[in-house]
Design an enzyme around this catalytic site. Structure first.
Site, PDB file in Angstrom:
ATOM      1  N   PRO A  88      54.488  71.473 104.576  1.00 26.93           N
ATOM      2  CG  PRO A  88      56.541  71.855 105.601  1.00 26.93           C
ATOM      3  CD  PRO A  88      55.239  72.504 105.286  1.00 26.93           C
ATOM      4  NE  ARG A 158      48.776  74.403  82.511  1.00 24.75           N
ATOM      5  CZ  ARG A 158      48.578  73.165  82.053  1.00 24.75           C
ATOM      6  NH1 ARG A 158      48.036  72.234  82.834  1.00 24.75           N
ATOM      7  NH2 ARG A 158      48.891  72.824  80.827  1.00 24.75           N
TER       8      ARG A 158
HETATM    9 CL1  6GU Z   1      52.807  73.537 100.841  1.00 23.70          CL
HETATM   10  N1  6GU Z   1      54.445  74.735 102.511  1.00 23.70           N
HETATM   11  C1  6GU Z   1      55.650  74.909 103.056  1.00 23.70           C
HETATM   12  N2  6GU Z   1      55.796  75.835 104.004  1.00 23.70           N
HETATM   13  N3  6GU Z   1      56.701  74.201 102.730  1.00 23.70           N
HETATM   14  C2  6GU Z   1      56.530  73.280 101.789  1.00 23.70           C
HETATM   15  C3  6GU Z   1      55.323  73.047 101.178  1.00 23.70           C
HETATM   16  C4  6GU Z   1      54.277  73.805 101.570  1.00 23.70           C
HETATM   17  N4  6GU Z   1      55.454  72.063 100.287  1.00 23.70           N
HETATM   18  C5  6GU Z   1      56.718  71.695 100.342  1.00 23.70           C
HETATM   19  N5  6GU Z   1      57.380  72.428 101.258  1.00 23.70           N
END
Ligand code: 6GU
Length: 243
Positions: A88, A158
């Protein structure tokens, strides 16, 4: 393209064998290997995490385990793989990212859980010349990177030649012209007293194109005004601006 995924929950990636992606794998357009990170542990508990330096909640994934895993999974030599770390705290993953990655020979996804992976794993990979992308799929927090990998692999796969039956589907979908796609209709002509718009049933292709463009503009203005603001200056003509 070859895709490797390293995770402590390999079964989470089983959907990559289903439907469109499964067919792409069967047809040899895409090769996918999922690896259990615990294969590279050495202790009886197969521990992959430890407490964070500096304190705080949560656990951090240990560098030794990831280091050995990536030494084995990331190919050394002339055709390097791109290392993708879902987090995130990453840069936003967008259709532009998907298009760029679709040109790669190899992608390796490293799924973190807990509070993430020891930073030195990524520093070490970069020091060895590997391109490392830390990416987020949106402004919310998931428990781990696995679901984000499903999202990103589907978005990339895709776009690979031959994966979609009709290449125009990829060329003309939402985001290809910077706008959201408008509504679609199929038969019957009237359903629950709701009629298909007249213009779509006439054969006037210019009028249909204009109608679709107008609906895309309206929808984008309503739902994603940020996308309109981001369009290049010449993207909208006088007819577009009249909508
Ligand atoms: Cl890529 N990973 C995680 N753990 N949480 C997320 C994310 C990724 N993208 C948004 N939230």
């Amino acid at each position: 393209m070859r895709i490797d995924v390293v995770t402590i929950f390999p079964a989470y990636l089983d959907p990559l064998r289903e439907a469109l992606l499964g067919r792409a794998v069967e047809r040899g357009l895409l090769e996918i290997a999922v690896h259990d990170l615990r294969r590279w542990t050495h202790d009886v508990h197969q521990a992959v995490d430890d407490a964070p330096y500096g304190g705080g909640p949560g656990m951090v994934m240990r560098p030794q385990v990831w280091g050995e895993a990536l030494d084995e999974v990331l190919p050394a030599g002339p055709q390097p793989a791109r290392l993708v770390v879902p987090t995130p705290a990453g840069r936003p993953f967008t259709q532009t990212t998907a298009r760029a990655w679709a040109d790669e020979q190899r992608l390796v996804f490293a799924c973190g859980r807990y509070e993430g992976i020891d930073e030195r794993v990524l520093l070490d990979a970069r020091a060895r010349g590997i391109e490392v992308d830390e990416v987020s799929i949106g402004d919310y927090v998931l428990v781990g990177g696995e679901v984000a990998v499903l999202v990103m692999v589907e978005a990339v796969a895709r776009l690979l030649p031959g994966v979609l039956g009709n290449p125009r589907s990829a060329a003309e979908d939402s985001f290809s012209d910077g706008l959201l796609e408008g509504p679609s209709y199929t038969r019957p002509e009237t359903w629950r007293e709701l009629a298909v718009p007249d213009v779509l049933r006439g054969g006037n292709h210019a009028a249909i194109a204009r109608w679709r463009r107008d609906r895309a503009l309206e929808r984008t203005r309503d739902r994603r005004p940020d996308l309109l603001d981001a369009l290049p200056p010449d993207a909208l003509d006088a007819a577009d601006r009249a909508v």
